[in-house]
Design an enzyme around this catalytic site. Structure first.
Site, mmCIF file in Angstrom:
data_model
loop_
_atom_site.group_PDB
_atom_site.id
_atom_site.type_symbol
_atom_site.label_atom_id
_atom_site.label_comp_id
_atom_site.label_asym_id
_atom_site.label_seq_id
_atom_site.Cartn_x
_atom_site.Cartn_y
_atom_site.Cartn_z
ATOM 1 N N HIS A 286 0.856 -1.197 0.000
ATOM 2 C CA HIS A 286 0.000 0.000 0.000
ATOM 3 C C HIS A 286 0.884 1.236 0.000
ATOM 4 O O HIS A 286 1.952 1.253 0.595
ATOM 5 C CB HIS A 286 -0.901 0.032 1.251
ATOM 6 C CG HIS A 286 -2.049 0.956 1.088
ATOM 7 N ND1 HIS A 286 -1.954 2.304 1.351
ATOM 8 C CD2 HIS A 286 -3.310 0.743 0.655
ATOM 9 C CE1 HIS A 286 -3.115 2.882 1.104
ATOM 10 N NE2 HIS A 286 -3.965 1.962 0.672
ATOM 11 N N ASP B 123 -7.838 -5.279 -0.321
ATOM 12 C CA ASP B 123 -8.333 -5.945 -1.535
ATOM 13 C C ASP B 123 -8.076 -7.442 -1.533
ATOM 14 O O ASP B 123 -8.777 -8.199 -2.195
ATOM 15 C CB ASP B 123 -7.665 -5.312 -2.766
ATOM 16 C CG ASP B 123 -8.168 -3.904 -2.976
ATOM 17 O OD1 ASP B 123 -7.362 -2.964 -2.889
ATOM 18 O OD2 ASP B 123 -9.388 -3.747 -3.158
HETATM 19 C C1 SDX Z 1 -6.100 0.317 -2.959
HETATM 20 O O1 SDX Z 1 -4.545 4.947 -2.064
HETATM 21 C C2 SDX Z 1 -5.433 4.248 -1.454
HETATM 22 O O2 SDX Z 1 -5.821 4.550 -0.351
HETATM 23 C C3 SDX Z 1 -5.907 3.014 -2.220
HETATM 24 C C4 SDX Z 1 -6.898 2.136 -1.467
HETATM 25 C C5 SDX Z 1 -8.174 2.870 -1.169
HETATM 26 O O3 SDX Z 1 -8.889 2.451 -0.245
HETATM 27 O O4 SDX Z 1 -8.494 3.812 -1.942
HETATM 28 O O5 SDX Z 1 -6.331 1.672 -0.239
HETATM 29 C C6 SDX Z 1 -7.285 0.916 -2.296
HETATM 30 O O6 SDX Z 1 -5.827 0.693 -4.072
HETATM 31 C C7 SDX Z 1 -5.230 -0.673 -2.201
HETATM 32 C C8 SDX Z 1 -3.967 -1.114 -3.014
HETATM 33 C C9 SDX Z 1 -4.421 -2.159 -4.022
HETATM 34 N N1 SDX Z 1 -3.354 -2.434 -5.023
HETATM 35 C C10 SDX Z 1 -2.731 -3.629 -5.044
HETATM 36 O O7 SDX Z 1 -2.909 -4.527 -4.213
HETATM 37 C C11 SDX Z 1 -1.806 -3.800 -6.241
HETATM 38 C C12 SDX Z 1 -0.466 -4.391 -5.757
HETATM 39 N N2 SDX Z 1 0.174 -3.361 -4.954
HETATM 40 C C13 SDX Z 1 1.231 -2.568 -5.598
HETATM 41 O O8 SDX Z 1 0.898 -2.218 -6.933
HETATM 42 C C14 SDX Z 1 1.680 -1.409 -4.717
HETATM 43 O O9 SDX Z 1 1.893 -1.926 -3.478
HETATM 44 C C15 SDX Z 1 0.825 -0.177 -4.578
HETATM 45 C C16 SDX Z 1 0.455 0.417 -5.895
HETATM 46 C C17 SDX Z 1 -0.426 -0.477 -3.821
HETATM 47 C C18 SDX Z 1 1.639 0.835 -3.781
HETATM 48 O O10 SDX Z 1 2.708 1.169 -4.568
HETATM 49 P P1 SDX Z 1 3.785 2.259 -4.037
HETATM 50 O O11 SDX Z 1 3.480 2.817 -2.726
HETATM 51 O O12 SDX Z 1 3.990 3.212 -5.153
HETATM 52 O O13 SDX Z 1 4.966 1.345 -3.712
HETATM 53 P P2 SDX Z 1 6.129 1.137 -4.693
HETATM 54 O O14 SDX Z 1 5.546 0.778 -6.033
HETATM 55 O O15 SDX Z 1 7.034 2.310 -4.582
HETATM 56 O O16 SDX Z 1 6.810 -0.166 -4.109
HETATM 57 C C19 SDX Z 1 7.765 -0.068 -3.059
HETATM 58 C C20 SDX Z 1 8.592 -1.327 -3.233
HETATM 59 C C21 SDX Z 1 9.074 -1.531 -4.667
HETATM 60 O O17 SDX Z 1 10.291 -2.250 -4.588
HETATM 61 P P3 SDX Z 1 11.680 -1.371 -4.744
HETATM 62 O O18 SDX Z 1 11.574 -0.665 -6.097
HETATM 63 O O19 SDX Z 1 11.710 -0.417 -3.567
HETATM 64 O O20 SDX Z 1 12.770 -2.421 -4.702
HETATM 65 O O21 SDX Z 1 7.800 -2.477 -2.923
HETATM 66 C C22 SDX Z 1 7.657 -3.278 -4.087
HETATM 67 C C23 SDX Z 1 8.054 -2.448 -5.294
HETATM 68 O O22 SDX Z 1 8.594 -3.256 -6.317
HETATM 69 N N3 SDX Z 1 6.251 -3.655 -4.158
HETATM 70 C C24 SDX Z 1 5.813 -4.876 -4.408
HETATM 71 C C25 SDX Z 1 4.420 -4.794 -4.319
HETATM 72 N N4 SDX Z 1 4.056 -3.546 -4.016
HETATM 73 C C26 SDX Z 1 5.187 -2.825 -3.934
HETATM 74 N N5 SDX Z 1 6.464 -6.017 -4.732
HETATM 75 C C27 SDX Z 1 5.693 -7.108 -4.941
HETATM 76 N N6 SDX Z 1 4.334 -7.137 -4.849
HETATM 77 C C28 SDX Z 1 3.671 -5.981 -4.539
HETATM 78 N N7 SDX Z 1 2.347 -5.996 -4.448
#
Ligand code: SDX
Length: 431
Positions: A308, A366
């Site tokens: 998140h 989710d």
């Molecule tokens: C919702 O904003 C809100 O409040 C949203 C929500 C709401 O109620 O409105 O809460 C609803 O959208 C919940 C989130 C649902 N999305 C997912 O489950 C999709 C999978 N999650 C990822 O896409 C990600 O975690 C996000 C988009 C949710 C958050 O992304 P960020 O904060 O931009 O984090 P990031 O992409 O900068 O990741 C940080 C690190 C990265 O690694 P490094 O580059 O630092 O080495 O964590 C890794 C990412 O590669 N990472 C993951 C991951 N999520 C982040 N690695 C594997 N699996 C994942 N799911």
């Protein structure tokens, strides 16, 4: 905001600029940069708005480190445990918990706006049967401005109130009818003797040949899903609604914009993407392969339903949702559902994996909502429409707050331009 005498000093190229700061009732202080460009001739740069407050608000507060989520100050676990969705709607819309009389009046108003204009059925029938329900919701909600023109004047408090009630009341009917249309079954009309969640379940699963008895465990779980998705600060879809509203667009068009944004797999589409991921994993013995892929920097694969932007500890909604998931799975069983069996093992292995602990990646709301909806018999294509149904009250509450804000002006971000500087046109014969 609370006025402070604190200022931030910005210095560059031998110049210094004092920027006022404002302190919140909770969360970090903000540096007010509204006059920065005028004073210093520079923009700030923050793609994805990771460090930018777009507005002030009194509706929802999230502490990502503490895993805290408050709606008008009330913790989400208390609301999910002691309240119900329509009462939370009242709280988000009007700022305080209702008295018994206020709640009865609100629920009566919502209950008596659940029917759609009969002609709107034509919109559903204009879609292919295999249209994604989100495509139908974006279209039908946007079209509501054509069917309810008396509640589109955003400067009329009465119109704003009626539009709010109509949207909250009609979203379950729109979502249920999108589902019925996709499976070739006739539309089921809402009933006024059922509560909000039971009405939605019945509109989804009843058929003319046989009514649908709502199991109280399922309606409670459904109501909890609605409550846990109701609002969430300035997330992508809420920010979309605010930006659309800043141009003065009517509420139905703005909510349709929010629905479109929520559809993305990184946002509200994650619950559908999560179940599709569980289907791709297929069996428990393939989980390690996918966990390795999620860790592989060269592999774009991410564990859907994990991580998140704000919660860097745990998603408090997921904690509550997990309880409901366990109740529903106990009731309905997972023995004959390999996706749910994979989900239980994946959750355990990911939570025990040091990589995910270090990256603060945990199951989010989710992950569990997808499991519950799958167990209830919804197709994955209905997961995000249910999220949109739930979030409508949050979008509407933030929309109302923004319109009432005297600082409200059209949103118009600037950019860091990296394109060509001015150059003269070259006739085609000379290229
Ligand atoms: C919702 O904003 C809100 O409040 C949203 C929500 C709401 O109620 O409105 O809460 C609803 O959208 C919940 C989130 C649902 N999305 C997912 O489950 C999709 C999978 N999650 C990822 O896409 C990600 O975690 C996000 C988009 C949710 C958050 O992304 P960020 O904060 O931009 O984090 P990031 O992409 O900068 O990741 C940080 C690190 C990265 O690694 P490094 O580059 O630092 O080495 O964590 C890794 C990412 O590669 N990472 C993951 C991951 N999520 C982040 N690695 C594997 N699996 C994942 N799911």
């Amino acid at each position: 905001m609370t006025e402070t005498t604190k200022t931030a000093t910005l210095s560059f190229d031998g110049q210094s600029f004092e920027l006022p700061m404002h302190s919140p009732t909770a969360g970090p202080d903000v540096i007010d940069i509204r006059k920065l460009y005028g004073q210093a001739g520079v923009f700030t740069y923050d793609p994805g708005y990771t460090s930018t407050a777009s507005c002030d608000s009194t509706i929802t507060f999230i502490d990502g480190d503490k895993g805290e989520l408050l709606h008008r100050g009330y913790p989400i676990d208390q609301l999910a445990g002691k309240s119900h969705y329509l009462e939370v709607c009242y709280l988000l819309l009007y700022g305080n918990l209702p008295s018994a009389a206020e709640l009865e009046d609100f629920e009566h108003r919502v209950t008596h706006h659940t029917m759609l204009h009969e002609q709107m059925q034509n919109f559903f029938r204009g879609f292919r049967r295999d249209a994604h329900p989100m495509a139908i919701m974006v279209g039908v909600v946007g079209a509501m401005s054509a069917f309810y023109p008396d509640s589109t004047d955003i400067h009329d408090p009465w119109a704003r109130e009626v539009a709010s009630i109509r949207l909250i009341a009609k979203m379950p009917t729109i979502a249920a009818w999108a589902y019925k249309y996709s499976i070739g079954q006739p539309f089921v009309y809402p009933r006024n003797d059922l509560d909000y969640a039971s009405n939605f379940l019945r509109m989804c699963f009843a058929v003319p040949a046989e009514d649908y008895e709502v199991n109280p465990i399922l309606s409670r779980a459904m109501d909890r899903i609605f409550t846990l998705h109701a609002d969430h600060e300035q997330n992508a879809s809420t920010s979309t609604v605010r930006l659309a509203s800043s141009s003065g667009a009517n509420p139905f068009a703005c909510i349709a914009a929010g629905i479109a944004c929520l559809w993305g797999p990184a946002h509200g589409g994650a619950n559908q993407a999560c179940l599709e991921m569980l289907e791709e994993i297929g069996t428990v013995d393939r989980i390690p392969e996918f966990i390795d892929r999620a860790k592989d920097k060269d592999d774009p694969f991410r564990l859907m339903g994990f991580g998140h932007r704000v919660y860097k500890n745990f998603d408090p909604r997921a904690t509550v949702m997990k309880q409901s998931a366990d109740e529903v799975l106990d009731l309905l069983g997972i023995d004959n559902n390999p996706k749910l069996q994979v989900a239980k093992v994946l959750e355990k292995q990911a939570l025990e994996d040091p990589y995910f602990a270090e990256k603060k990646l945990f199951p989010n709301v989710d992950f569990y909502s997808g499991i519950i909806l799958e167990a209830m018999g919804f197709p994955t294509s209905m997961f995000t429409p249910i999220f949109a149904l739930s979030r409508t009250v949050g979008w509407i509450s933030q929309w109302k707050e923004m319109i009432a804000d005297p600082q409200n002006k059209i949103g118009r971000p600037r950019q860091l331009y990296l394109g060509d500087t001015a150059r003269d046109y070259v006739d085609i014969e000379n290229r």
